[in-house]
Write an enzyme that holds these catalytic residues in place. Sequence first.
Site, short mmCIF file in Angstrom:
data_model
loop_
_atom_site.label_atom_id
_atom_site.label_comp_id
_atom_site.label_asym_id
_atom_site.label_seq_id
_atom_site.Cartn_x
_atom_site.Cartn_y
_atom_site.Cartn_z
N ILE A 76 47.92 72.46 42.02
CA ILE A 76 48.84 72.59 43.16
C ILE A 76 48.07 72.35 44.46
CG2 ILE A 76 50.29 74.21 44.43
CD1 ILE A 76 51.13 75.41 41.72
N GLN A 90 34.96 75.59 42.09
CA GLN A 90 34.35 76.73 41.42
C GLN A 90 33.41 76.25 40.32
OE1 GLN A 90 36.92 78.78 38.81
NE2 GLN A 90 35.66 80.62 38.66
N TYR A 116 53.69 87.29 31.97
CA TYR A 116 53.01 87.14 33.26
C TYR A 116 52.20 88.40 33.60
CZ TYR A 116 52.23 84.69 37.65
OH TYR A 116 51.65 84.03 38.70
N LYS A 151 50.30 89.15 42.03
CA LYS A 151 51.08 88.33 42.98
C LYS A 151 51.91 89.24 43.90
CE LYS A 151 49.91 84.11 41.66
NZ LYS A 151 48.83 83.43 42.39
N THR A 161 49.71 73.20 34.76
CA THR A 161 48.36 73.05 35.31
C THR A 161 47.38 73.76 34.38
OG1 THR A 161 48.50 75.12 36.54
CG2 THR A 161 49.22 73.12 37.70
P1 NAD Z 1 44.64 75.32 38.65
O1 NAD Z 1 44.00 75.76 37.39
O2 NAD Z 1 44.67 73.87 38.95
O3 NAD Z 1 44.01 76.09 39.90
C1 NAD Z 1 43.51 77.41 39.83
C2 NAD Z 1 42.24 77.42 40.63
O4 NAD Z 1 41.71 78.74 40.76
C3 NAD Z 1 41.13 76.57 39.98
O5 NAD Z 1 40.73 75.55 40.87
C4 NAD Z 1 40.01 77.57 39.74
O6 NAD Z 1 38.73 76.99 39.92
C5 NAD Z 1 40.31 78.59 40.83
N1 NAD Z 1 39.60 79.85 40.62
C6 NAD Z 1 39.78 80.77 39.63
N2 NAD Z 1 38.86 81.77 39.75
C7 NAD Z 1 38.11 81.46 40.85
C8 NAD Z 1 36.99 82.08 41.48
N3 NAD Z 1 36.45 83.22 41.00
N4 NAD Z 1 36.45 81.48 42.58
C9 NAD Z 1 36.96 80.33 43.06
N5 NAD Z 1 38.02 79.69 42.50
C10 NAD Z 1 38.56 80.26 41.40
O7 NAD Z 1 46.14 75.89 38.57
P2 NAD Z 1 47.33 75.98 39.65
O8 NAD Z 1 48.54 76.24 38.84
O9 NAD Z 1 47.30 74.82 40.56
O10 NAD Z 1 46.99 77.32 40.43
C11 NAD Z 1 46.88 77.41 41.84
C12 NAD Z 1 47.65 78.63 42.35
O11 NAD Z 1 49.05 78.41 42.16
C13 NAD Z 1 47.31 79.93 41.63
O12 NAD Z 1 47.29 80.98 42.57
C14 NAD Z 1 48.50 80.10 40.70
O13 NAD Z 1 48.73 81.45 40.34
C15 NAD Z 1 49.60 79.58 41.60
N6 NAD Z 1 50.87 79.24 40.94
C16 NAD Z 1 50.89 78.41 39.86
C17 NAD Z 1 52.10 78.10 39.26
C18 NAD Z 1 52.17 77.20 38.06
O14 NAD Z 1 53.15 77.25 37.32
N7 NAD Z 1 51.18 76.37 37.82
C19 NAD Z 1 53.30 78.63 39.77
C20 NAD Z 1 53.25 79.46 40.88
C21 NAD Z 1 52.02 79.77 41.45
#
Ligand code: NAD
Length: 264
Positions: A21, A41, A156, A163, A194
């Site tokens: 995202i 990371q 979840y 969250k 993702t």
């Molecule tokens: P993603 O796996 O692409 O991104 C998650 C990121 O968190 C990764 O880049 C990872 O390196 C980073 N991360 C985790 N632990 C870390 C640490 N200790 N230090 C630094 N970075 C760290 O997945 P995404 O779905 O793009 O997630 C991004 C955000 O969007 C998250 O907060 C997730 O909860 C939120 N989100 C995702 C969805 C979905 O369905 N994919 C829906 C709503 C919200």
Amino acid sequence: FKGLLSGKKGLIMGVANNRSIAWGIAAKAAEQGAELAFTYQGEALEKRVRPLAESVDSDVILPCDVTDESSMDEVFKTLEAKWGKLDFVVHAIAYSDKEELTGRYVDTSRENFTRSLDISCYSFTAIAQRAEKLMSDGGSMVTLSYYGAEKVLPHYNVMGVAKAALEASVRYMARDLGPKNIRVNSISAGPIKTLAASGIGDFRFILKWNEYNSPMGRNVTIEEVGNAGLYLLSDLSSGVTGENHHVDSGYHIMGMKREDAPAL
Ligand code: NAD
């Protein structure tokens, strides 16, 4: 529209690959003229993040683990030396042990609870503390949330609790930073496939359920979240702070499943 973010400098945290995202938001921000810095990371992810960052002409690509105060300090020290200021930050970071994203929330361990809340909620506050110092002309901070903060969703679990805390922290920081014209908002994105999402139990079911039961009858893309990010990062939303903006095909307004949804 063109050049919505021209002249603005922004930090993007949380790109893991081109399905992230954070990448959806970064690509849109770059298209609109923003100058970007990226964090990744660990070395394994650097291989993925560096080419993406370079494709949008970024030359500030830094390691950062949000559990490590000194690695966060290092990022902001570099930004201060390089840019002297910051206009926006995108925080798209979350973590929970996969083992606890299935089954019952009530069985969550203290260790994973603490770690999940630390990485998924406190890290946004820790980043905001550092970003505030560089946002001398005001700024915008955006984090990513999910509907599991508001309602109980299967699997979840502890992430829903994290969250909920994250969304509350958005409101408290919006109040604290409002006088400096720094706005703090979250985007509540619908489910998207993702790397992080693949850790959630039965994620395919959640995707289908949202597709069938949202008013628009489909899921959202990282490009659509990116567009909403543009609004929150740019002056288009200059009067908006403390908000949780849903980008979920309207799923959160539904009180029951759609009467025309296929069986799952
Ligand atoms: P993603 O796996 O692409 O991104 C998650 C990121 O968190 C990764 O880049 C990872 O390196 C980073 N991360 C985790 N632990 C870390 C640490 N200790 N230090 C630094 N970075 C760290 O997945 P995404 O779905 O793009 O997630 C991004 C955000 O969007 C998250 O907060 C997730 O909860 C939120 N989100 C995702 C969805 C979905 O369905 N994919 C829906 C709503 C919200």
